[in-house]
Scaffold this motif. Structure first.
Motif, short mmCIF file in Angstrom:
data_model
loop_
_atom_site.label_atom_id
_atom_site.label_comp_id
_atom_site.label_asym_id
_atom_site.label_seq_id
_atom_site.Cartn_x
_atom_site.Cartn_y
_atom_site.Cartn_z
N LEU A 1 36.92 43.13 41.53
CA LEU A 1 35.77 43.86 42.02
C LEU A 1 36.06 44.58 43.33
CD1 LEU A 1 32.64 41.62 41.32
CD2 LEU A 1 33.17 43.86 40.39
N THR A 2 36.82 43.94 44.20
CA THR A 2 37.17 44.58 45.47
C THR A 2 37.94 45.87 45.22
OG1 THR A 2 37.22 42.45 46.63
CG2 THR A 2 38.39 44.30 47.67
N ASP A 3 38.88 45.85 44.30
CA ASP A 3 39.65 47.05 43.97
C ASP A 3 38.76 48.13 43.36
OD1 ASP A 3 41.95 45.87 44.90
OD2 ASP A 3 42.71 45.30 42.92
N ILE A 4 37.89 47.74 42.44
CA ILE A 4 37.01 48.70 41.79
C ILE A 4 36.06 49.35 42.79
CG2 ILE A 4 35.07 48.89 40.18
CD1 ILE A 4 36.44 46.62 38.55
N LEU A 5 35.46 48.54 43.64
CA LEU A 5 34.50 49.07 44.62
C LEU A 5 35.19 49.91 45.68
CD1 LEU A 5 32.22 45.92 45.02
CD2 LEU A 5 31.82 47.96 43.65
N SER A 6 36.40 49.52 46.07
CA SER A 6 37.16 50.31 47.03
C SER A 6 37.45 51.70 46.48
CB SER A 6 38.47 49.60 47.37
OG SER A 6 39.25 50.36 48.26
N ALA A 7 37.78 51.78 45.19
CA ALA A 7 38.05 53.07 44.56
C ALA A 7 36.81 53.96 44.56
CB ALA A 7 38.54 52.85 43.14
N GLU A 8 35.62 53.34 44.65
CA GLU A 8 34.38 54.09 44.68
C GLU A 8 33.90 54.35 46.11
OE1 GLU A 8 32.77 55.40 42.11
OE2 GLU A 8 34.33 54.67 40.74
N GLY A 9 34.73 54.01 47.09
CA GLY A 9 34.38 54.25 48.48
C GLY A 9 33.48 53.20 49.09
N LEU A 10 33.40 52.03 48.47
CA LEU A 10 32.56 50.94 48.98
C LEU A 10 33.43 49.88 49.65
CD1 LEU A 10 30.22 50.53 45.89
CD2 LEU A 10 29.73 51.77 47.99
N SER A 11 33.05 49.47 50.84
CA SER A 11 33.77 48.44 51.58
C SER A 11 33.20 47.07 51.23
CB SER A 11 33.64 48.69 53.08
OG SER A 11 34.20 47.64 53.83
N THR A 12 34.07 46.13 50.86
CA THR A 12 33.60 44.83 50.37
C THR A 12 34.02 43.69 51.30
OG1 THR A 12 33.80 45.61 48.09
CG2 THR A 12 33.62 43.23 48.42
N VAL A 13 33.06 42.83 51.63
CA VAL A 13 33.32 41.57 52.32
C VAL A 13 33.00 40.46 51.32
CG1 VAL A 13 32.63 40.03 54.18
CG2 VAL A 13 32.79 42.49 54.60
N LEU B 1 29.97 40.43 48.69
CA LEU B 1 30.27 39.83 47.40
C LEU B 1 30.39 38.32 47.59
CD1 LEU B 1 31.14 39.83 44.42
CD2 LEU B 1 33.47 40.37 45.20
N VAL B 2 29.52 37.56 46.94
CA VAL B 2 29.55 36.10 47.04
C VAL B 2 29.96 35.58 45.67
CG1 VAL B 2 28.29 34.02 47.66
CG2 VAL B 2 27.71 36.19 48.76
N GLU B 3 31.21 35.18 45.56
CA GLU B 3 31.82 34.81 44.28
C GLU B 3 32.99 33.88 44.55
OE1 GLU B 3 32.93 34.05 40.90
OE2 GLU B 3 31.51 35.72 40.69
N ASP B 4 33.12 32.80 43.77
CA ASP B 4 34.20 31.84 44.01
C ASP B 4 35.34 31.92 43.00
OD1 ASP B 4 32.92 30.77 41.84
OD2 ASP B 4 32.29 28.91 42.83
N ASP B 5 35.31 32.93 42.14
CA ASP B 5 36.41 33.17 41.20
C ASP B 5 37.32 34.24 41.80
OD1 ASP B 5 38.05 34.23 39.12
OD2 ASP B 5 36.67 33.43 37.62
N ASN B 6 38.52 33.84 42.24
CA ASN B 6 39.41 34.76 42.94
C ASN B 6 39.78 35.98 42.11
OD1 ASN B 6 39.54 33.32 45.36
ND2 ASN B 6 41.22 32.03 44.64
N ALA B 7 39.94 35.78 40.80
CA ALA B 7 40.31 36.91 39.94
C ALA B 7 39.21 37.97 39.93
CB ALA B 7 40.59 36.42 38.52
#
Length: 223
Positions: free
Chosen positions: A16-28, A5-11
């Motif tokens: 997105l990290t929480d949403i993707l984690s809930a779907e079993g996706l690991s986010t960097v 995930l390349v994004e400079d808006d912390n919110a």
């Protein structure tokens, strides 16, 4: 599955990290072009979500680098810009999708999964028991025979198979159906939809083996 995930808006990053984690996706996540390029050089990712405008650099440059280091990796652009030039430029560079902010979380997850299925053919075929669902053609088979489901029945079965072995609550189902039907779904309606789907996919609907009930909690689909 690993997401860059390349994004400079912390919110947006945290959401997105929480949403993707809930779907079993690991986010960097990275917020700059140079940091994203370093990640692409050193690690493997299954998909990249790129903001076009960054505090340092831009998503187009990251996309160009990704096409060299990971040519088969699907890329989705996330941006507040909805102008035609940016959309065409991103797709011409090899992006598989382009989503303007603000976006709906469940829609984004659905489009990410679609991109992953296209990149990984094995992910297009979902199964449980003697049921097979081809997410590319929307064809459903039972013991080699094609089943004909309504749009809502298909949506429900797809959701169940995408979340196989997990507990699926009524609230989960309401969200999934509400998105596709566009209207509020009651508990009684859930019962009716599940009953109709079981009548088509279960060998004995009175003793379901594919979609089983977890008493007082919801449903679960086994392997």
């Amino acid at each position: 599955m690993r997401v860059l995930l390349v994004e400079d808006d912390n919110a947006i990053v945290h959401a997105l990290t929480d949403i993707l984690s809930a779907e079993g996706l690991s986010t960097v996540s990275e917020s700059t072009q140079s940091a994203a390029l370093a990640q692409l050089e050193s690690q493997h990712f299954d998909i990249a979500l790129l903001d076009v405008t960054l505090a340092e650099g831009n998503g187009f440059a990251v996309c160009a680098a990704a096409r060299k280091t990971a040519p088969s990796m699907p890329i989705i652009f996330l941006t507040a810009s909805d102008d035609e030039y940016s959309t065409v430029a991103g797709l011409d560079m090899g992006a598989v999708d382009y989503i303007s902010k603000p976006f709906r979380a469940r829609e984004l997850v659905s489009r990410i999964k679609a991109a992953l299925r296209q990149a990984n053919p094995a992910e297009r075929i979902l199964s449980a028991g003697d049921i097979q669902l081809d997410a590319t053609s929307a064809q459903v088979m039972k013991a080699g025979q094609e089943l004909f489901l309504s749009a809502l029945e298909y949506r429900l079965l797809l959701y169940f198979l995408q979340h196989k072995t997990r507990l699926i609550t009524r609230e989960n189902l309401k969200d999934a159906i509400w998105d596709s039907a566009g209207e509020y779904v009651s508990d009684n309606a859930i019962n009716v939809y599940i009953k109709r789907l079981r009548e088509k996919i279960e060998t004995d609907p009175t003793e379901p083996q594919i979609i089983t009930t977890v008493r007082g909690m919801g449903y679960k689909v086994g392997k």
